[in-house]
Design a protein around this motif. Structure first.
Motif, mmCIF file in Angstrom:
data_model
loop_
_atom_site.group_PDB
_atom_site.id
_atom_site.type_symbol
_atom_site.label_atom_id
_atom_site.label_comp_id
_atom_site.label_asym_id
_atom_site.label_seq_id
_atom_site.Cartn_x
_atom_site.Cartn_y
_atom_site.Cartn_z
ATOM 1 N N GLU A 196 0.823 -1.220 0.000
ATOM 2 C CA GLU A 196 0.000 0.000 0.000
ATOM 3 C C GLU A 196 0.856 1.269 0.000
ATOM 4 N N GLY A 197 2.165 1.116 0.072
ATOM 5 C CA GLY A 197 3.072 2.271 0.043
ATOM 6 C C GLY A 197 3.195 2.981 1.374
ATOM 7 N N ARG A 198 2.724 2.346 2.443
ATOM 8 C CA ARG A 198 2.719 3.038 3.750
ATOM 9 C C ARG A 198 4.118 3.285 4.299
ATOM 10 N N LEU A 199 5.101 2.462 3.854
ATOM 11 C CA LEU A 199 6.474 2.678 4.329
ATOM 12 C C LEU A 199 7.280 3.470 3.312
ATOM 13 N N GLY A 200 6.707 3.687 2.114
ATOM 14 C CA GLY A 200 7.448 4.371 1.053
ATOM 15 C C GLY A 200 8.596 3.515 0.553
ATOM 16 N N ARG A 201 9.597 4.191 0.004
ATOM 17 C CA ARG A 201 10.775 3.469 -0.499
ATOM 18 C C ARG A 201 11.467 2.760 0.674
ATOM 19 N N ILE A 202 11.843 1.490 0.466
ATOM 20 C CA ILE A 202 12.508 0.738 1.543
ATOM 21 C C ILE A 202 14.013 1.019 1.498
ATOM 22 N N TYR A 203 14.558 1.420 2.644
ATOM 23 C CA TYR A 203 16.003 1.656 2.746
ATOM 24 C C TYR A 203 16.736 0.440 3.337
ATOM 25 N N HIS A 204 16.156 -0.094 4.451
ATOM 26 C CA HIS A 204 16.882 -1.153 5.182
ATOM 27 C C HIS A 204 15.995 -2.360 5.451
ATOM 28 N N PHE A 205 16.552 -3.569 5.296
ATOM 29 C CA PHE A 205 15.966 -4.798 5.845
ATOM 30 C C PHE A 205 17.043 -5.384 6.738
ATOM 31 N N ARG A 206 16.710 -5.564 8.016
ATOM 32 C CA ARG A 206 17.713 -5.970 9.010
ATOM 33 C C ARG A 206 17.174 -7.215 9.709
ATOM 34 N N ALA A 207 17.796 -8.367 9.490
ATOM 35 C CA ALA A 207 17.232 -9.608 10.037
ATOM 36 C C ALA A 207 18.255 -10.359 10.869
ATOM 37 N N ASP A 208 17.798 -10.854 12.006
ATOM 38 C CA ASP A 208 18.600 -11.780 12.812
ATOM 39 C C ASP A 208 17.782 -13.031 12.987
ATOM 40 N N TYR A 209 18.396 -14.188 12.839
ATOM 41 C CA TYR A 209 17.738 -15.427 13.247
ATOM 42 C C TYR A 209 18.681 -16.096 14.234
ATOM 43 N N LEU A 210 18.296 -16.050 15.513
ATOM 44 C CA LEU A 210 19.207 -16.451 16.588
ATOM 45 C C LEU A 210 18.652 -17.643 17.341
ATOM 46 N N GLN A 211 19.461 -18.688 17.438
ATOM 47 C CA GLN A 211 19.118 -19.845 18.265
ATOM 48 C C GLN A 211 20.333 -20.175 19.128
ATOM 49 N N ASP A 212 20.164 -21.120 20.067
ATOM 50 C CA ASP A 212 21.305 -21.469 20.924
ATOM 51 C C ASP A 212 21.371 -22.966 21.240
ATOM 52 N N PHE A 213 20.643 -23.795 20.455
ATOM 53 C CA PHE A 213 20.498 -25.198 20.869
ATOM 54 C C PHE A 213 21.739 -26.059 20.677
#
Ligand SMILES: NC(=O)c1ccc[n+]([C@@H]2O[C@H](COP(=O)([O-])OP(=O)(O)OC[C@H]3O[C@@H](n4cnc5c(N)ncnc54)[C@H](O)[C@@H]3O)[C@@H](O)[C@H]2O)c1
Length: 366
Positions: free
Chosen positions: A149-166
């Motif tokens: 819907e354009g609510r965030l406008g142009r995307i600058y950053h995608f920052r992802a962590d997937y953290l586990q400890d098993f």
């Protein structure tokens, strides 16, 4: 076949076997669908264990060789919930026999294998999906809607962590997830693949990446997975070599100019399944964390001065994707529901002759 039935044959029956079995059983309970899944048969190599699993999870029958499952004419779909090195052989045999196919992630061990799997589904004209279930958390689906819907406008950053400890304990055994010839990669393919899928879904295609990997514990006692993310070892004295990454970090540039930063590790003490992302756009930002999966934090830059800041939305209103099938607002759903939503799309795709996503093309690109 009864026209309203889709008959499932599932290969494997442990952690993901339980998640998929539960989802097939719950689907017709919550969702109105033109078709009904029938839990026809599962396969496993140990007859005692596979029979017990079939009884417990509500499957009509079992086989002790997956090839027999594919030969059966009373099965329409093959669902693969076995370790990664088996995906290509089983999937290609299944689609060549005309079965629709769903496989767990990652699609394959190598790009070459993934390409052969994608070619096979194209040539045999079957419905195909890969199980990147986190796309189907209602808050993630709602994020997609906000972006479209354009609510965030142009995307600058995608920052992802997937953290586990098993696997932090050096005595945690050398299970299939830690052997390159069985798993293909470590944290990258096991959990980082989910972040990559979320990035492709929400932001777009990758253009370039640069990364580093590390293996902190290089030798471990031999052992086996024993359900969920637990494992057992009968012999802690003989050690084998870990041949995959314990942790990976990478930077990415997307085709649309956005920047991505990613981290996937199974050595982040205290983080059991911290799959999270933040997106920053020109007009706003969102944050999501699987461990609080019903919530979405949203910031809009055009909010009134003095009232600006992240607001917390509990994505359980009827207006949020999929949630209307369950409970009144505020009555939350969980991990298992992400599988129900994914399989809803898969079965509808078969019934109504459209190709749902994520599918083998997404698996190949991932
Ligand atoms: N979508 C997710 O969030 C998610 C989570 C966990 C695992 N996975 C994926 O699901 C798949 C299975 O993982 P899991 O955690 O359920 O594993 P698991 O170890 O719990 O279960 C594996 C199953 O496969 C069977 N199996 C093992 N080797 C086999 C072989 N050579 N031939 C036939 N059967 C064999 C085992 O008996 C068992 O039933 C993997 O591809 C994994 O990456 C996805």
């Amino acid at each position: 076949m009864n026209q309203n039935e889709i008959r499932i044959g599932m290969v494997g029956y442990q952690f993901m076997g339980k998640a998929h079995s539960h989802a097939y059983r719950d689907l017709p309970f919550y969702f109105d669908m033109k078709v009904k899944p029938v839990l026809k048969a599962i396969s496993g190599r140990n007859e005692v264990a596979v029979k017990e699993a079939a009884d417990k999870m509500g499957w009509e029958s079992y086989e002790i060789d997956w090839r027999r499952l594919i030969e059966r004419e009373d099965i329409d779909v093959i669902d693969i919930v076995t370790p990664n090195h088996t995906h290509a052989e089983i999937a290609i045999a299944a689609v060549e026999a005309g079965k629709h196919i769903i496989t767990e992630k990652p699609l394959a061990l190598t790009l070459e294998e993934a390409q052969r799997m994608y070619d096979a589904v194209q040539q045999n004209n079957v419905t195909h999906m890969i199980c990147h279930n986190y796309r189907f958390a209602p808050a993630v689906q709602f994020t997609k809607k906000l972006i479209e819907e354009g609510r965030l406008g142009r995307i600058y950053h995608f920052r992802a962590d997937y953290l586990q400890d098993f696997i932090m304990d050096p005595q945690f055994p050398l299970v299939w997830r830690l052997k390159k010839e069985v798993s293909g990669s470590g944290a990258l393919g096991d959990i980082g693949a989910h972040s990559i899928d979320l990035a492709r879904y929400l932001v777009g295609e990758f253009k370039e990446v640069v990364s580093m990997m590390e293996t902190f514990v290089k030798k471990r006692p031999i052992g086996e997975m024993s359900g969920g993310l637990s494992a057992t070892s009968d012999d802690t004295s003989s050690l084998g070599e870990v041949t995959v990454d314990d942790a990976v970090a990478f930077l990415a540039r997307f085709e649309n100019g956005a920047m991505g930063t990613f981290e996937a590790t199974r050595f982040a003490g205290g983080n059991r399944n911290k799959n999270k992302f933040e997106i920053n756009g020109e007009k706003g930002s969102v944050r999501w964390d699987m461990e609080n999966m019903n919530n979405l934090e949203v910031y809009f830059g055009d909010d009134e001065p003095g009232l600006q800041g992240f607001r917390l939305i509990n994505c359980t209103e009827e207006i949020h994707p999929y949630t209307g099938a369950y409970w009144p607002a505020g009555h939350i759903i969980g991990y298992e529901h992400t599988f129900i939503h994914l399989l809803y799309e898969f079965l509808n795709g078969i019934a109504e002759d459209y190709q749902p996503a994520p599918n083998f093309e997404d698996g190949l690109k991932n």
